[in-house]
Design a protein around this motif. Structure first.
Motif, short mmCIF file in Angstrom:
data_model
loop_
_atom_site.label_atom_id
_atom_site.label_comp_id
_atom_site.label_asym_id
_atom_site.label_seq_id
_atom_site.Cartn_x
_atom_site.Cartn_y
_atom_site.Cartn_z
N ASP A 441 0.82 -1.21 0.00
CA ASP A 441 0.00 0.00 0.00
C ASP A 441 0.86 1.26 0.00
O ASP A 441 0.55 2.24 -0.67
N LYS A 442 1.98 1.22 0.73
CA LYS A 442 2.88 2.37 0.77
C LYS A 442 3.64 2.50 -0.55
O LYS A 442 3.87 3.63 -1.03
N LEU A 443 4.01 1.38 -1.17
CA LEU A 443 4.68 1.43 -2.47
C LEU A 443 3.77 2.06 -3.54
O LEU A 443 4.22 2.87 -4.35
N ILE A 444 2.50 1.67 -3.53
CA ILE A 444 1.55 2.22 -4.49
C ILE A 444 1.39 3.72 -4.25
O ILE A 444 1.36 4.52 -5.20
N ASN A 445 1.31 4.12 -2.99
CA ASN A 445 1.18 5.54 -2.66
C ASN A 445 2.40 6.33 -3.12
O ASN A 445 2.27 7.43 -3.69
N LEU A 446 3.59 5.78 -2.91
CA LEU A 446 4.81 6.45 -3.34
C LEU A 446 4.87 6.58 -4.86
O LEU A 446 5.35 7.59 -5.40
N TYR A 447 4.37 5.56 -5.56
CA TYR A 447 4.38 5.60 -7.02
C TYR A 447 3.34 6.58 -7.54
O TYR A 447 3.62 7.41 -8.41
N ASP A 448 2.11 6.51 -7.00
CA ASP A 448 1.04 7.38 -7.49
C ASP A 448 1.24 8.84 -7.11
O ASP A 448 0.96 9.74 -7.89
N THR A 449 1.72 9.08 -5.89
CA THR A 449 1.86 10.44 -5.39
C THR A 449 3.16 11.11 -5.81
O THR A 449 3.18 12.28 -6.19
N HIS A 450 4.26 10.35 -5.76
CA HIS A 450 5.57 10.94 -6.02
C HIS A 450 6.25 10.39 -7.28
O HIS A 450 7.33 10.89 -7.63
N LEU A 452 7.64 7.40 -7.64
CA LEU A 452 8.85 6.66 -7.28
C LEU A 452 8.68 5.17 -7.57
O LEU A 452 7.83 4.51 -6.96
N PRO A 453 9.47 4.60 -8.48
CA PRO A 453 9.37 3.16 -8.79
C PRO A 453 9.73 2.33 -7.57
O PRO A 453 10.59 2.73 -6.76
N PRO A 454 9.11 1.16 -7.40
CA PRO A 454 9.39 0.33 -6.22
C PRO A 454 10.85 -0.12 -6.15
O PRO A 454 11.39 -0.27 -5.06
N GLU A 455 11.48 -0.34 -7.32
CA GLU A 455 12.89 -0.74 -7.31
C GLU A 455 13.77 0.36 -6.70
O GLU A 455 14.71 0.08 -5.94
N PHE A 456 13.46 1.61 -7.03
CA PHE A 456 14.19 2.75 -6.46
C PHE A 456 13.96 2.82 -4.95
O PHE A 456 14.89 3.05 -4.18
N VAL A 466 16.21 -1.27 5.81
CA VAL A 466 14.78 -1.59 5.80
C VAL A 466 14.46 -2.41 4.55
O VAL A 466 14.85 -2.04 3.43
N ALA A 467 13.74 -3.51 4.73
CA ALA A 467 13.37 -4.37 3.60
C ALA A 467 12.12 -3.84 2.91
O ALA A 467 11.28 -3.19 3.52
N VAL A 468 12.02 -4.11 1.62
CA VAL A 468 10.86 -3.69 0.82
C VAL A 468 10.29 -4.92 0.14
O VAL A 468 11.02 -5.68 -0.52
N ASP A 469 9.01 -5.13 0.31
CA ASP A 469 8.33 -6.28 -0.29
C ASP A 469 7.69 -5.84 -1.60
O ASP A 469 6.63 -5.21 -1.61
N ILE A 470 8.33 -6.14 -2.74
CA ILE A 470 7.81 -5.75 -4.06
C ILE A 470 7.14 -6.95 -4.71
O ILE A 470 7.79 -7.94 -5.04
N PRO A 471 5.82 -6.91 -4.89
CA PRO A 471 5.15 -8.04 -5.56
C PRO A 471 5.56 -8.10 -7.03
O PRO A 471 5.84 -7.07 -7.66
N GLU A 472 5.59 -9.30 -7.59
CA GLU A 472 6.01 -9.47 -8.97
C GLU A 472 5.10 -8.73 -9.94
O GLU A 472 5.54 -8.31 -11.01
N ASN A 473 3.85 -8.58 -9.57
CA ASN A 473 2.88 -7.97 -10.50
C ASN A 473 2.60 -6.51 -10.15
O ASN A 473 1.53 -6.00 -10.42
N PHE A 474 3.58 -5.81 -9.56
CA PHE A 474 3.33 -4.44 -9.10
C PHE A 474 2.83 -3.54 -10.23
O PHE A 474 1.80 -2.86 -10.10
N TYR A 475 3.54 -3.52 -11.36
CA TYR A 475 3.17 -2.60 -12.45
C TYR A 475 1.85 -3.00 -13.10
O TYR A 475 1.06 -2.15 -13.49
N SER A 476 1.60 -4.28 -13.19
CA SER A 476 0.31 -4.74 -13.71
C SER A 476 -0.81 -4.30 -12.78
O SER A 476 -1.89 -3.91 -13.23
N LEU A 477 -0.53 -4.34 -11.48
CA LEU A 477 -1.54 -3.96 -10.49
C LEU A 477 -1.90 -2.49 -10.61
O LEU A 477 -3.08 -2.13 -10.67
N VAL A 478 -0.89 -1.61 -10.66
CA VAL A 478 -1.20 -0.18 -10.74
C VAL A 478 -1.82 0.17 -12.09
O VAL A 478 -2.67 1.06 -12.19
N ALA A 479 -1.42 -0.55 -13.15
CA ALA A 479 -2.03 -0.31 -14.46
C ALA A 479 -3.50 -0.67 -14.44
O ALA A 479 -4.34 0.06 -14.98
#
Length: 924
Positions: A441-450, A452-456, A466-479
């Motif tokens: 949810d925070k990754l999506i907010n960072l991408y939509d608001t700022h 910022l790609p999850p890899e960055f 700090v670890a980051v949990d990036i789902p494999e389908n992140f870009y498909s999800l936001v699309a």
């Protein structure tokens, strides 16, 4: 889906047998008596890799062979539709050839542009972004070749207008595949229900050698809450139309003819070679030939982990081998996708189709960086356009704009990452303190608001532990989250009125029949709450950015007037809201009277809106598209898509061009036209203001097709009636959207007069003629800047002298030298400089100034004393006495208050606190 739906005579006549797949349990039809599986992945592997299904053909050859085949069978060839679905109000991108005809043609409300027809439609789908480059078969941009037939049932449900249906559809498929040279014994027709765009129907997937080449859909169902047929959890009913909807994957046919490891190798060979050379990478076909070939054959049937195990290597090793080439494949795909998106007028932004374009752009930027490729992305997009120009020459018309947009987006992307590092570090610190990961949810907010790609985010967060949990389908999800128009709920008031107006006939709209009339007679059909419904009306209801008319109703034979304060339309019925209730009974005869000044002002501004949009497209480019509008009596505004601010020169040019159109006094024609005919004549630019429902739409045309739009608003008869148009201001209200505010007619004259008055007052103040105002203001500004510099120099000198005087007034409190002074009329910035300088010389300072009705406080503490005395706590104590607040760091702090009469008391409180701290009774 009922088995009878697939009981097709053609299969029986040609000795195809229905079987059940031993792996997935799906039913399919085949000529091969020995076949055990359906032929589709993962039940079968890609057996055509290295062994093409038929003779090699190019993209152009496959496309032409398909279109020509169906032309020879009575289908009319259509040109492509745009990849941005301007004629739809539910989706942004064109995802299939049938999307061109939804919802109005498929619902039977509008006739198709041809029947039957054939088309090769460029489509864009972003639901599988993570799969691009990896599976070997997924594409964001692809051509769906389709032949369509629109059949219609009679009132009794009988088939009265059938062109062809299931038998001929399968026959055409068989014949086309034979023409290409496909071995028909290897072809299977897999049964699978299809749903999309509110429709559904039985479907046959056409498969050979593990690859699905085509989909044959027999669309005869529509979404219906009370429907008898359940498909994938939704209810459907039979439609009055039943439609042949086919999709043949152009790129897959080319791939099947070449037998390359992936579809990308088949359709992007030149682009792939250029990217490999730029990245200094050798294609793994040369270094790991057998692994690449087997991976390609198995990718549709096995997971990456299973393939790695088969070769005796770890998934990480396999990823290292395939990763670079997969990024090359993805960039090749994305550049083609961007070529169509940007050429068809999408402007990157943070909303709607612009969001999706920016999503693809930034993925491409990231991949080029990961490959260490320095070639600008715009050059790669232009290379794709050159490759496509023989088939789609219109793409080249937008080259200059595309170069500017992509280069601008790269600069914005780099700025985003530069600023984003601080945001992610702060978030990572907060997450670390709570022992949490940064989740989806925070990754999506960072991408939509700022942006910022999850890899960055992961890279930066890892530096903070700090670890980051990036789902494999992140870009498909936001699309998928941004792929459809988000419907806003209607006002509860109008929702509640639908039931009350269902049995009332549609209101006759006199404002179309008699546009210049201001009075009318009518009969009251109903009256409830505060609303009155008439059989006909001149009152225009709110809509399309145009406010409702106001005025009054008068009962026949009575002098009492009822004020109409609002007008709304609910599915053809117009409701007049009466101030202080209605009090009119059914059947009453009334006369209506329109507020003339309000109506003409709205009418002029509505016509001016069309003129300004037309001028803006001429000046800024064909990508300009209306994103919102509001008309008023004094001014109006139009929001349009554009990738940068409108310059002063462009604003003047738009204004001049708009007024030229006014002075030409062109006729403004408004008439109802058949939707299909209007789309054929004027294309999809008619939907600048939105997509109206119905078979017949109202078209407003200015001059000889200078501007043509579907519009329900009121308009002048000629452009000359609009009067002068004055652009008041332009501003960039969000990424990709600029706002133009303007006035028309009398309101424009008033606006110009007001502007002249402001200039006159300013000139009088400076005691110069208006024509000399610019030079005078410029001279005064330069003199002011010089005086400001001199003032700062003098203040610096005074501060230096003041520092010397303050040092002379220093007091010793314990072993600390303290300077506690009131500095009349000093500003906070000046006191901060003085305090910092004194602290460097070892003094503890407490400075208070009085300016107007406020006192300001600054304190600084030498670093070696910060454990004993905190400047922040000292300022807070002083500000409490002053009725204010303050704070800062232990070394330096500031604050203030409004009780200037207590300045001396506040200073004493500060000194008392210093003494207390140095006395050892308390550490601050």
């Amino acid at each position: 889906m009922n088995d009878e739906e697939y009981n097709i005579e053609y299969f029986k006549d040609n000795e195809l047998k229905r079987k059940k797949c031993e792996n997935c349990g799906t039913y399919y039809w085949t000529r091969d008596n020995d076949r055990k599986t359906c032929g589709d992945a993962p039940c079968d592997v890609y057996s055509f890799i290295g062994a093409p299904i038929f003779k090699e053909r190019s993209v152009e050859q496959i496309r032409e062979s398909f279109l020509s085949f169906f032309e020879s069978h009575g289908h009319k060839r259509l040109k492509r539709y745009p990849v941005v679905a301007r004629w739809r109000d539910d989706i942004y991108l064109n995802i299939a050839s049938i999307s061109n005809f939804q919802p109005f043609v498929t619902a039977g409300k509008v006739p198709p542009p041809a029947n039957p027809l054939v088309i090769s439609q460029p489509c864009i789908r972003l639901e599988d972004l993570e799969s691009i480059g990896k599976t070997g078969r997924h594409l964001t941009a692809f051509e769906m070749m389709g032949h369509h037939a629109f059949n219609k049932r009679g009132d009794g449900g009988e088939e009265t207008g059938e062109l062809y249906w299931k038998n001929d559809t399968v026959r055409y498929c068989d014949e086309y595949l034979r023409q290409l040279g496909v071995d028909m014994d290897g072809v299977t027709y897999k049964e699978a229900p299809w749903v999309g765009g509110g429709n559904a129907g039985p479907c046959l997937e056409v498969i050979t050698s593990g690859l699905e080449l085509a989909t044959l859909v027999f669309m005869d169902l529509k979404l219906s809450p009370l429907g008898d047929i359940d498909i994938k959890g939704q209810r459907y009913d039979k439609m009055d139309t039943y439609i042949v909807d086919t999709g043949y994957g152009l790129e897959r046919f080319v791939w099947a003819s070449k037998g390359t490891p992936t579809v990308y190798d088949a359709i992007f060979p030149d682009m792939i070679e250029e990217l490999l050379n730029a990245a200094g990478i050798v294609h793994p076909l040369e270094t790991h030939h057998e692994l690449i070939i087997q991976n390609a054959r198995l990718s549709g049937a096995m997971s990456r982990r299973e393939i790695a195990k088969r070769f005796g290597i770890s998934p990480e090793e396999l990823k290292n081998i395939l990763g670079p080439i997969e990024s090359v494949y993805a960039v090749s795909d994305h550049t083609k996708c961007l070529a169509f998106m940007l050429a068809d007028g999408i402007v990157p932004s943070n909303a709607k189709e612009g969001y999706l374009a920016r999503l693809v752009l930034r993925r491409a930027f990231r991949m080029l960086k990961s490959l260490d490729i320095a070639i600008p992305l715009e050059e790669l997009v232009l290379k794709q356009i050159k490759t496509l120009r023989n088939s789609f020459p219109e793409l080249e018309e937008s080259v200059d704009r595309i170069v500017e947009i992509v280069a601008l987006e790269k600069r914005r992307y780099d700025e985003t990452l530069l600023k984003g590092g601080r945001i992610v570090k702060q978030l990572a610190k907060q997450s670390k303190s709570k022992a949490q990961e940064i989740h989806l949810d925070k990754l999506i907010n960072l991408y939509d608001t700022h942006g910022l790609p999850p890899e960055f985010v992961s890279e930066v967060a890892s530096t903070q532990g700090v670890a980051v949990d990036i789902p494999e389908n992140f870009y498909s999800l936001v699309a998928s989250m941004h792929g459809e128009e988000q419907k806003t709920a209607q006002e509860p008031l109008l929702d509640g009125l639908k039931e009350k107006t269902e049995s009332i006939p549609a209101t006759l709209k006199l404002y179309y029949e008699e546009p210049s009339a201001l009075e009318f007679d009518a009969v009251v059909l109903d009256s409830f709450d505060e609303f009155v419904i008439l059989d006909k009306t001149l009152f225009f209801p709110e809509g399309g950015g145009q406010p409702a008319d106001t005025g009054f109703l008068r009962l026949q034979g009575e002098s009492k007037t009822l004020k109409v304060q609002d007008v709304q339309e609910v599915e053809g019925v117009i409701l007049h809201k009466i101030e202080n209730g209605s009090g009119i009974s059914k059947g009453s005869l009334v006369s209506g009277h329109i507020d003339a000044e309000r109506r003409i002002a709205h009418t002029r501004h509505h016509s001016a809106t069309h003129i300004v949009v037309c001028a803006a497209r001429e000046v800024l480019g064909s990508h300009v598209w209306q994103a919102g509008a509001q008309k008023g009596e004094k001014r109006a505004r139009i929001d349009v898509t554009h990738f940068k601010r409108i310059s002063d020169a462009e604003r003047r040019e738009i204004e001049l061009l708009a007024n030229r159109m006014v002075m030409e006094d062109n006729e403004i024609q408004a008439r109802f036209e058949d939707r299909e005919e209007a789309e054929q004549k004027y294309k999809f630019g008619i939907y600048q203001g939105g997509v109206p429902p119905g078979k017949v739409i109202r078209i407003v045309r200015i001059g000889e097709d200078e501007d043509v739009q579907a519009c329900a608003g009121t308009h002048c008869a000629k452009t000359g009636e609009v009067g002068p148009i004055k652009i008041l201001r332009t501003e960039r209200i969000q990424d990709g959207i600029v706002r133009i505010e303007y006035s028309a007619g009398e309101a424009a004259v008033v606006a110009v007069q007001a502007q002249e008055e402001r200039i006159k007052v300013a000139a009088a103040t400076l005691k110069v003629p208006p024509e000399k105002l610019p030079l005078t203001v410029e001279r005064f500004f330069e003199e002011w800047k010089q005086l400001k510099k001199e003032n700062e120099r003098l203040r610096a000198e005074i501060a230096t002298l003041q520092i010397g005087l303050l040092k002379d007034h220093a007091k010793a409190i314990g072993d600390v030298r303290v300077i506690a002074e009131v500095l009349p009329d000093a500003d906070t910035k000046e006191m901060m400089k003085i305090a910092s300088q004194l602290t460097e010389d070892g003094f503890l300072t407490l400075l208070i100034s009085e300016r107007g009705k406020r006192a300001s406080v600054v304190s600084s503490v030498p670093r070696h004393l910060k454990d004993e005395i905190s400047a922040s706590e000292l300022v807070k104590r002083v500000c409490e006495v002053l009725g204010g607040s303050g704070g800062g760091k232990p070394e330096i702090a500031q604050g203030g208050g409004t009780k200037i009469e207590k300045v001396e008391e506040a200073m004493e409180a500060g000194i008392k606190l210093i003494r207390k701290c140095k006395g050892g009774t308390k550490n601050v």
